[in-house]
Structures are given as C-alpha cells and as structure tokens.
Design a protein around this motif. Structure first.
Motif, PDB file in Angstrom:
ATOM      1  N   TYR A   3       1.199  -0.870   0.452  1.00 27.71           N
ATOM      2  CA  TYR A   3       0.059   0.115   0.035  1.00 27.71           C
ATOM      3  C   TYR A   3       0.750   1.297  -0.298  1.00 27.71           C
ATOM      4  O   TYR A   3       0.470   2.338  -0.607  1.00 27.71           O
ATOM      5  CB  TYR A   3      -0.913   0.440   1.054  1.00 27.71           C
ATOM      6  CG  TYR A   3      -1.738   1.285   1.223  1.00 27.71           C
ATOM      7  CD1 TYR A   3      -2.937   1.531   0.162  1.00 27.71           C
ATOM      8  CD2 TYR A   3      -2.081   2.272   1.782  1.00 27.71           C
ATOM      9  CE1 TYR A   3      -3.699   2.679   0.256  1.00 27.71           C
ATOM     10  CE2 TYR A   3      -2.224   3.538   2.186  1.00 27.71           C
ATOM     11  CZ  TYR A   3      -3.283   3.257   1.010  1.00 27.71           C
ATOM     12  OH  TYR A   3      -4.344   4.745   1.225  1.00 27.71           O
ATOM     13  N   ILE A   7       1.077   4.599  -2.691  1.00 26.46           N
ATOM     14  CA  ILE A   7       1.143   6.018  -2.898  1.00 26.46           C
ATOM     15  C   ILE A   7       1.804   6.140  -2.701  1.00 26.46           C
ATOM     16  O   ILE A   7       1.562   7.544  -2.263  1.00 26.46           O
ATOM     17  CB  ILE A   7      -0.371   6.339  -1.108  1.00 26.46           C
ATOM     18  CG1 ILE A   7       0.872   5.884   0.123  1.00 26.46           C
ATOM     19  CG2 ILE A   7      -1.695   5.255  -1.051  1.00 26.46           C
ATOM     20  CD1 ILE A   7       0.053   5.810   1.514  1.00 26.46           C
ATOM     21  N   SER A  50      -2.902   9.465   1.166  1.00 26.97           N
ATOM     22  CA  SER A  50      -4.339   8.112   1.463  1.00 26.97           C
ATOM     23  C   SER A  50      -5.286   9.165   0.717  1.00 26.97           C
ATOM     24  O   SER A  50      -5.973   8.498  -0.267  1.00 26.97           O
ATOM     25  CB  SER A  50      -3.832   7.493   2.409  1.00 26.97           C
ATOM     26  OG  SER A  50      -2.903   6.924   3.121  1.00 26.97           O
ATOM     27  N   TYR A  53      -4.718   9.243  -3.337  1.00 27.15           N
ATOM     28  CA  TYR A  53      -4.472   8.592  -3.828  1.00 27.15           C
ATOM     29  C   TYR A  53      -5.914   7.582  -4.203  1.00 27.15           C
ATOM     30  O   TYR A  53      -6.604   7.692  -5.309  1.00 27.15           O
ATOM     31  CB  TYR A  53      -3.556   7.166  -2.933  1.00 27.15           C
ATOM     32  CG  TYR A  53      -3.272   6.321  -3.601  1.00 27.15           C
ATOM     33  CD1 TYR A  53      -2.762   5.561  -5.391  1.00 27.15           C
ATOM     34  CD2 TYR A  53      -4.151   5.223  -3.415  1.00 27.15           C
ATOM     35  CE1 TYR A  53      -3.125   4.334  -5.352  1.00 27.15           C
ATOM     36  CE2 TYR A  53      -4.338   3.430  -4.093  1.00 27.15           C
ATOM     37  CZ  TYR A  53      -3.581   2.672  -4.479  1.00 27.15           C
ATOM     38  OH  TYR A  53      -3.642   2.356  -5.434  1.00 27.15           O
ATOM     39  N   ARG A  54      -7.305   8.059  -3.009  1.00 27.31           N
ATOM     40  CA  ARG A  54      -8.144   7.236  -3.173  1.00 27.31           C
ATOM     41  C   ARG A  54      -9.163   7.300  -4.041  1.00 27.31           C
ATOM     42  O   ARG A  54      -9.849   7.648  -4.446  1.00 27.31           O
ATOM     43  CB  ARG A  54      -8.927   7.052  -1.955  1.00 27.31           C
ATOM     44  CG  ARG A  54      -9.555   6.830  -1.717  1.00 27.31           C
ATOM     45  CD  ARG A  54      -9.715   5.247  -2.137  1.00 27.31           C
ATOM     46  NE  ARG A  54     -12.185   4.849  -1.517  1.00 27.31           N
ATOM     47  CZ  ARG A  54     -13.158   5.309  -2.264  1.00 27.31           C
ATOM     48  NH1 ARG A  54     -12.855   6.059  -4.390  1.00 27.31           N
ATOM     49  NH2 ARG A  54     -14.006   4.401  -2.626  1.00 27.31           N
ATOM     50  N   PHE A  55      -9.137   9.099  -3.919  1.00 23.04           N
ATOM     51  CA  PHE A  55     -10.413  10.037  -4.569  1.00 23.04           C
ATOM     52  C   PHE A  55      -9.514  11.053  -6.200  1.00 23.04           C
ATOM     53  O   PHE A  55     -10.635  11.394  -6.473  1.00 23.04           O
ATOM     54  CB  PHE A  55     -10.921  11.189  -3.515  1.00 23.04           C
ATOM     55  CG  PHE A  55     -11.587  10.565  -2.448  1.00 23.04           C
ATOM     56  CD1 PHE A  55     -12.421   9.935  -2.507  1.00 23.04           C
ATOM     57  CD2 PHE A  55     -10.575  10.754  -1.280  1.00 23.04           C
ATOM     58  CE1 PHE A  55     -12.974   9.602  -1.348  1.00 23.04           C
ATOM     59  CE2 PHE A  55     -11.293  10.122  -0.184  1.00 23.04           C
ATOM     60  CZ  PHE A  55     -12.587   9.653  -0.314  1.00 23.04           C
ATOM     61  N   GLU A  58      -6.757   6.973  -8.137  1.00 28.36           N
ATOM     62  CA  GLU A  58      -7.466   5.478  -8.770  1.00 28.36           C
ATOM     63  C   GLU A  58      -8.641   5.818  -9.554  1.00 28.36           C
ATOM     64  O   GLU A  58      -8.471   5.577 -10.646  1.00 28.36           O
ATOM     65  CB  GLU A  58      -8.045   5.135  -7.083  1.00 28.36           C
ATOM     66  CG  GLU A  58      -7.203   4.576  -6.520  1.00 28.36           C
ATOM     67  CD  GLU A  58      -6.525   3.196  -7.672  1.00 28.36           C
ATOM     68  OE1 GLU A  58      -7.561   2.221  -7.570  1.00 28.36           O
ATOM     69  OE2 GLU A  58      -5.154   3.283  -8.344  1.00 28.36           O
TER      70      GLU A  58
END
Length: 422
Positions: A3, A7, A50, A53-55, A58
C-alpha cells in the motif's frame, strides 16, 4: 508495504509542503526543535497521500478516459478541462502557500507600533541631563515590555538577524587575528585629554560601535582604543574551547593589550567579559573565586599604567532571538529576566572593582526594567543572540551609558581626566 508503494507518488508530492508548512507553524513556540513537528508532518503526509490516492489517482487511473480504444468523443472533450483543472489546483496550491507565508510573516505586526525606529542623535560626551536620559530609556523599555505585537519595522530587520547577524567590518576586524594595529583600532583625536582602552571578549567588541561613536563625536575630547578579542576573557584564566589555537591566540592578544596599555597609559581601562557560566581548560566550571583571582592578576600588571579601571557590564544573558522569534506570536516570547550567571559574574567583578579602587557600572537600565528585558526598544533590536547586542543598539545606548558613567564618577571629558590619573 504494498500500500505504501501504491501511494508513494502522492507521498512524494505531499511530504515537502507538509514539512515546510508544519515546521513554520511550530516556529518560535515551545515544541520547536522537538520531534513533534516532524511526527505531525509525517502523519499529515500519509493522510494527504492516502486521500489523494483514493479520490484522485485511483478514479483517474480506472476511468475510461485513459483507455484509448474506449475513449469517446465526449470523453476527449473533457481532456482540456481536466488539464485546466489540474493547472488551477496547482495555482491554488501555490497561492495558498504564499498566503500562509504572508499571513505568518506579517501576523502580529502592530498597526500602532512605530513605522520606523526612533532616530538616534549623534552621541556626545558633553554634559547632559543624566536623569532625563535614563528616564527616557526606562519609558521605551517598559513600552517594549508591554508590547503584544512586533513593530512594523525594526533595525536591524528580523530577517537580517535570522540570516546571521555580523558586526560592522572594521569593528569585527579588530576582534580577530591578525590585530590590525593600534592606529586602525583607535578612534578620536590622538591628542584627546581623555583616553579609554577596551579589553575583554566579544561582549566588549559589542560595545565598540558605541565607544567609537562617542569618540568621533567628542570634539577632540575622547580617544578610544580596543584590544577586545572574540572568546577571550581579559583575565588570567584559560577557557575551554573546541579551537586548539584559541588558548595561544587569547594569551597573545591579552599580552599585546597589557604591553600597549603600558605605552598608552589610558585614563580609563574598560573591561567587559561575557556574563555566562564558563568552563576552563580541564572541563570544569570556572568558579567565581578563580575568576576574581584571574582578574586581579591581570589588573596588578596594568594597574600602574591606568588611571581608573571600569567594569562595564554586558547585557544580561537572555533569550536568543533566532530561537524564540516567530511572527505569529507576541514578542513576550522573547522577553525574559536577568540570569543567575549574570548575577554571579558581575558580582565577582564588583568585588574586584571594590578591592582595587575601580568602578563597577550596572548597565541594566539601558536593557531592562527591573529584571525584565525585552528583545527590542525604540524600534531597535537589542540582542542578535543570547549575549551580544546589535551595532545599532550599541550606538543607540551611548547617551544612556554616558549617564551611567557620570553617575559612577566616570566622565569622558577633560575636567575629570586629571582627577582620574592622579
């Protein structure tokens, strides 16, 4: 760990602004220099990485827009918008950083504070109203102590101090090796009826701009010569130093001073040594009895050639502006009290002065109100570190020092020269 690898790019982008902004936020407060800002910056970097990376990463990576065969015409039409949006975000980030820096740089600047430092008249050794002069210093120092915001302008500037303040070049040159010579390190008329020789360490050097100004504005009344040397007490003791050449250099400078004093036969010998706890050559702390004995041995040697010995105390050891300053906090963070080491060292000097018939001058009235000492007064920064006054403040206090000398029976004018040498 996978992970973290995912990131890593976002982490790379976020860690630097996190370190800078959080470090700036902690500047000048109690936790500065502790691991706390670094720990918070680390956590913030991971959180921001994080989230981005998530919003951001990705959704874009999995979007159909990145699949050329499936990209529709309408999808291609969004490409300029996405590029423009990315540019806007970048610009906003830069603007945000600038605003944060600007708000920090000017936060706490008082609109009511003087726009410019109070002008300092040319110092003079002529008769003045000593009580009025010292009352003026008392008022300006109390005003500075009461300040809750930094003045709009200071001399020297805060940036100059934080960048690494240095004494005036001619003053500095007299405090290092090789010694430029008596003529170069003397100011005022060679025929002046009153002469002063200055000895001591860097705290004596800090008084040189003041004494130089007094000599140059004395109308031929005063001649000043300095033999002060960085990190070199005028006392027969050897300070501990990381410089292997310091012991020899200090001994040579003090011997030079003692030899020249015998030739110059000054009206007054001004001694200023650092009022700090010091270690001697073997690593043990310099005791006050040893300091008094070292002073006495040197003064026994120069005594026959000096009219009067004057201990001019240094500024009380105080907070270091480079460590305590922050534009977002009150200047009270840099205001403190007289240190026990100052009391101990100057107390020893006072006893020696009494024993040899010399004079001890308490200079606290130009630095402090009672035992409270502000970082600036009259728009002028007092100390550029914990111990040394700025050249600007050195010149500024000339009238105050003359008043204190007058009150102690030391006059830098012709009418007292014969009395001092008799």
């Amino acid at each position: 760990m996978s992970y973290v690898g995912d990131i890593s790019y976002s982490l790379y982008l976020w860690h630097f602004p996190a370190i800078i902004l959080i470090g700036e936020a902690y500047r000048g407060i109690a936790d500065e220099g502790s691991p706390i800002p670094a720990a918070i910056a680390l956590v913030a970097s991971f959180v921001l990485a994080s989230l981005s990376y998530r919003f951001i990463e990705e959704p874009i990576r999995q979007s159909r827009w990145l699949e050329p065969r499936k990209r529709t015409r309408s999808a291609r039409s969004y490409k300029p918008m996405i590029v423009a949006g990315t540019g806007v975000v970048a610009v906003l980030a830069v603007v945000f950083a600038v605003l944060v820096d600007s708000s920090g740089r000017y936060a706490g600047v008082s609109a009511d504070a003087p726009a410019k430092p109070t002008a300092t008249a040319d110092p003079s050794v002529e008769d003045t109203d000593d009580e009025a002069v010292l009352k003026g210093f008392k008022v300006s120092i109390r005003t500075a102590i009461a300040a809750t915001q930094w003045p709009a302008e200071l001399s020297p500037s805060i940036d100059t101090v934080l960048a690494g303040y240095e004494h005036d070049a001619p003053v500095h040159a007299c405090g290092v090796n090789p010694y430029p010579g008596v003529d170069t390190c003397s100011w005022g008329s060679p025929d002046a009826p009153v002469s002063v020789v200055m000895v001591g360490d860097s705290t004596s050097i800090a008084y040189t701009p003041m004494m130089r100004s007094l000599a140059e504005n004395s109308n031929g009344q005063l001649r000043v010569t300095t033999f002060a040397f960085y990190s070199c007490l005028f006392a027969d003791v050897v300070r501990q130093s990381p410089d292997p050449n310091a012991k020899k250099a200090c001994a040579e400078r003090n011997e030079l001073a003692i030899g020249e004093i015998a030739k110059l036969k000054p009206t007054y010998l001004f001694i200023t040594n650092v009022p700090s706890a010091l270690k001697v050559e073997d690593g043990s702390e310099l005791t006050m009895s040893a300091y008094e004995a070292g002073l006495t041995r040197f003064l026994d040697r120069v005594g026959p050639n000096v009219g009067k010995t004057v201990f001019l105390t240094a500024t009380p050891n105080e907070k270091n502006l480079m460590k305590c300053y922050s534009p977002r906090i009150s200047p009270k963070q840099c205001t403190g009290g007289v240190q026990p080491s100052w009391e101990a060292v100057t107390g020893a000097e006072k006893r020696v002065a009494a024993a040899i018939g010399g004079v001890w001058v308490d200079t606290r009235p130009v630095y402090c109100s009672g035992d409270v000492c502000p970082p600036f007064a009259d728009g002028i920064i007092i100390r550029f570190d914990a111990t040394h006054i700025t050249d600007e403040y050195s010149v500024h206090i000339a009238a105050g020092i003359v008043a204190l000398l007058n009150q102690s029976g030391i006059r830098l004018t012709k009418d007292n020269s014969e009395e001092a040498t008799s």
